[in-house]
Design a protein around this motif. Structure first.
Motif, PDB file in Angstrom:
ATOM      1  N   ASP A 138      21.992  41.075  85.368  1.00  0.00           N
ATOM      2  CA  ASP A 138      20.615  41.442  85.006  1.00  0.00           C
ATOM      3  C   ASP A 138      20.086  40.527  83.895  1.00  0.00           C
ATOM      4  O   ASP A 138      20.731  40.390  82.849  1.00  0.00           O
ATOM      5  CB  ASP A 138      20.560  42.895  84.536  1.00  0.00           C
ATOM      6  N   PRO A 139      18.902  39.938  84.100  1.00  0.00           N
ATOM      7  CA  PRO A 139      18.400  39.005  83.083  1.00  0.00           C
ATOM      8  C   PRO A 139      17.816  39.684  81.843  1.00  0.00           C
ATOM      9  O   PRO A 139      17.525  39.007  80.860  1.00  0.00           O
ATOM     10  CB  PRO A 139      17.308  38.239  83.840  1.00  0.00           C
ATOM     11  N   PHE A 140      17.646  41.019  81.892  1.00  0.00           N
ATOM     12  CA  PHE A 140      16.943  41.701  80.803  1.00  0.00           C
ATOM     13  C   PHE A 140      17.862  42.501  79.872  1.00  0.00           C
ATOM     14  O   PHE A 140      17.417  43.077  78.894  1.00  0.00           O
ATOM     15  CB  PHE A 140      15.852  42.613  81.391  1.00  0.00           C
TER      16      PHE A 140
ATOM     17  N   ALA B 104       6.165  42.180  77.600  1.00  0.00           N
ATOM     18  CA  ALA B 104       5.715  40.860  77.133  1.00  0.00           C
ATOM     19  C   ALA B 104       6.768  40.238  76.217  1.00  0.00           C
ATOM     20  O   ALA B 104       7.043  39.031  76.288  1.00  0.00           O
ATOM     21  CB  ALA B 104       4.368  40.978  76.411  1.00  0.00           C
ATOM     22  N   ASP B 105       7.403  41.060  75.358  1.00  0.00           N
ATOM     23  CA  ASP B 105       8.481  40.563  74.496  1.00  0.00           C
ATOM     24  C   ASP B 105       9.624  39.987  75.338  1.00  0.00           C
ATOM     25  O   ASP B 105      10.159  38.920  75.051  1.00  0.00           O
ATOM     26  CB  ASP B 105       9.056  41.699  73.635  1.00  0.00           C
ATOM     27  N   ILE B 106       9.997  40.742  76.376  1.00  0.00           N
ATOM     28  CA  ILE B 106      11.099  40.300  77.232  1.00  0.00           C
ATOM     29  C   ILE B 106      10.724  39.008  77.953  1.00  0.00           C
ATOM     30  O   ILE B 106      11.529  38.078  78.065  1.00  0.00           O
ATOM     31  CB  ILE B 106      11.466  41.410  78.241  1.00  0.00           C
ATOM     32  N   GLN B 107       9.485  38.945  78.410  1.00  0.00           N
ATOM     33  CA  GLN B 107       9.044  37.740  79.125  1.00  0.00           C
ATOM     34  C   GLN B 107       9.054  36.519  78.201  1.00  0.00           C
ATOM     35  O   GLN B 107       9.474  35.438  78.608  1.00  0.00           O
ATOM     36  CB  GLN B 107       7.652  37.953  79.718  1.00  0.00           C
ATOM     37  N   ARG B 108       8.633  36.732  76.939  1.00  0.00           N
ATOM     38  CA  ARG B 108       8.662  35.622  75.979  1.00  0.00           C
ATOM     39  C   ARG B 108      10.092  35.129  75.774  1.00  0.00           C
ATOM     40  O   ARG B 108      10.351  33.946  75.669  1.00  0.00           O
ATOM     41  CB  ARG B 108       8.091  36.081  74.626  1.00  0.00           C
ATOM     42  N   GLU B 109      11.036  36.078  75.750  1.00  0.00           N
ATOM     43  CA  GLU B 109      12.422  35.696  75.439  1.00  0.00           C
ATOM     44  C   GLU B 109      13.160  35.123  76.639  1.00  0.00           C
ATOM     45  O   GLU B 109      13.941  34.175  76.506  1.00  0.00           O
ATOM     46  CB  GLU B 109      13.160  36.934  74.919  1.00  0.00           C
ATOM     47  N   ALA B 118       8.502  50.307  82.085  1.00  0.00           N
ATOM     48  CA  ALA B 118       9.370  50.768  80.996  1.00  0.00           C
ATOM     49  C   ALA B 118       9.270  52.275  80.796  1.00  0.00           C
ATOM     50  O   ALA B 118      10.146  52.880  80.196  1.00  0.00           O
ATOM     51  CB  ALA B 118       9.028  50.032  79.705  1.00  0.00           C
ATOM     52  N   GLU B 119       8.181  52.911  81.295  1.00  0.00           N
ATOM     53  CA  GLU B 119       8.016  54.368  81.255  1.00  0.00           C
ATOM     54  C   GLU B 119       7.846  54.932  79.842  1.00  0.00           C
ATOM     55  O   GLU B 119       8.206  56.080  79.565  1.00  0.00           O
ATOM     56  CB  GLU B 119       9.169  55.080  81.974  1.00  0.00           C
ATOM     57  N   ALA B 120       7.302  54.112  78.927  1.00  0.00           N
ATOM     58  CA  ALA B 120       6.979  54.614  77.587  1.00  0.00           C
ATOM     59  C   ALA B 120       5.889  55.678  77.701  1.00  0.00           C
ATOM     60  O   ALA B 120       5.156  55.727  78.703  1.00  0.00           O
ATOM     61  CB  ALA B 120       6.492  53.466  76.701  1.00  0.00           C
ATOM     62  N   PHE B 121       5.796  56.556  76.691  1.00  0.00           N
ATOM     63  CA  PHE B 121       4.740  57.570  76.706  1.00  0.00           C
ATOM     64  C   PHE B 121       4.281  57.869  75.284  1.00  0.00           C
ATOM     65  O   PHE B 121       4.942  57.481  74.315  1.00  0.00           O
ATOM     66  CB  PHE B 121       5.192  58.844  77.432  1.00  0.00           C
ATOM     67  N   THR B 122       3.123  58.504  75.162  1.00  0.00           N
ATOM     68  CA  THR B 122       2.558  58.755  73.832  1.00  0.00           C
ATOM     69  C   THR B 122       2.500  60.237  73.504  1.00  0.00           C
ATOM     70  O   THR B 122       2.294  60.612  72.353  1.00  0.00           O
ATOM     71  CB  THR B 122       1.116  58.205  73.731  1.00  0.00           C
ATOM     72  N   ASP B 123       2.678  61.109  74.494  1.00  0.00           N
ATOM     73  CA  ASP B 123       2.555  62.554  74.278  1.00  0.00           C
ATOM     74  C   ASP B 123       3.726  63.233  74.983  1.00  0.00           C
ATOM     75  O   ASP B 123       3.834  63.199  76.214  1.00  0.00           O
ATOM     76  CB  ASP B 123       1.221  63.029  74.859  1.00  0.00           C
TER      77      ASP B 123
END
Lengths: 164, 164
Positions: A138-140, B104-109, B118-123
């Motif tokens: 896995d690249p991530f 975007a962080d992963i893509q930069r790296e 990623a399934e992040a959530f705020t509530d």
């Protein structure tokens, strides 16, 4: 009373004697465990884990799919884990069917074919190696030098390491 | 010695006093739990689960993706579970980032953009309801009349039910 209600009564008792309210978010031992969901496999008992020690990721088979790769990327990149422990086990339900037959049964019953692979397998050691391979490929997931895989024996309670 | 080696020493001790070698494959309580992988959330402790009681499915956030739907279909169709307990928790890592920024962080790296959400959530409550909704909307999970969702408070050890 449903089983859920019975377990909620246990949760009340757990809260009454709770004393671990100040643990930090990152796992203390820097480990993520990926294990089968099987009811007989208790990663806390087997590995001696306490609250706060390790991320525990589980699914049918303890296999590596996109969601485990997502969880491991978050575990390592945002919460600092560095080692990965993979656990399959003897007498696994995943050894009892084939993807094709399971999906055909579902299609006969619902009219729809599942849009996922069931991830059944026929050889435990080989599937542990498959899981290690998927993590390493896995690249991530940035840290894959400490990925080890095991088979838990549900009759003896013993972990056996699968050599690559 | 790696942390994994340290946990393997615990596993040896677990095996030495192991006395549950004759448990059946289907979970005794007919329940599947889907919980966040967070190190502070111990479903065995909270729900008072013993070896053999319940399927335990876990990932980053305790969210429902294709892999949890696969695991729940196998749990109910092949191993007879009927109730589902979903557990998110306070101070969750998933509240600390956005999908876009993380990817975007992963893509930069790495130069590559992850092929998963990623399934992040705020509530928290809203995401528990989202998870209940995804289970109930799934055509391959046959029993969805007993699906209840909770938020575990990592500072008090208490479970709070999220009403639909």
């Amino acid at each position: 009373m449903s089983v859920t209600d019975e377990l909620l009564a246990n949760a009340e008792r757990y809260a009454e004697s709770f004393s671990k309210g100040d643990l930090p978010l990152p796992p203390a031992k820097g480990v993520a465990v990926v294990a089968c969901m099987d009811a007989r496999l208790n990663p806390y008992g087997v590995l001696g884990l306490e609250e706060g020690d390790a991320h525990v990721i589980r699914n049918a088979g303890g296999v590596i799919t996109a969601d485990e790769r997502r969880s491991l990327a978050i575990s390592q990149r945002l919460l600092g884990t560095r080692e990965i422990i993979l656990i399959h086990h003897t007498d696994c339900g995943m050894l009892t069917f084939t993807d094709d037959a399971f999906k055909a049964d579902i299609q006969r019953e619902t009219g729809l074919k599942p849009d996922w692979s069931a991830e059944a397998f026929t050889d435990l050691d080989e599937d542990v190696r498959q899981s290690i391979g998927r993590v390493k490929a896995d690249p991530f997931i940035p840290h894959t030098d400490q990925v080890r895989g095991f088979v838990y024996d549900v009759t003896t309670g013993r972990l056996r390491e699968v050599k690559p």
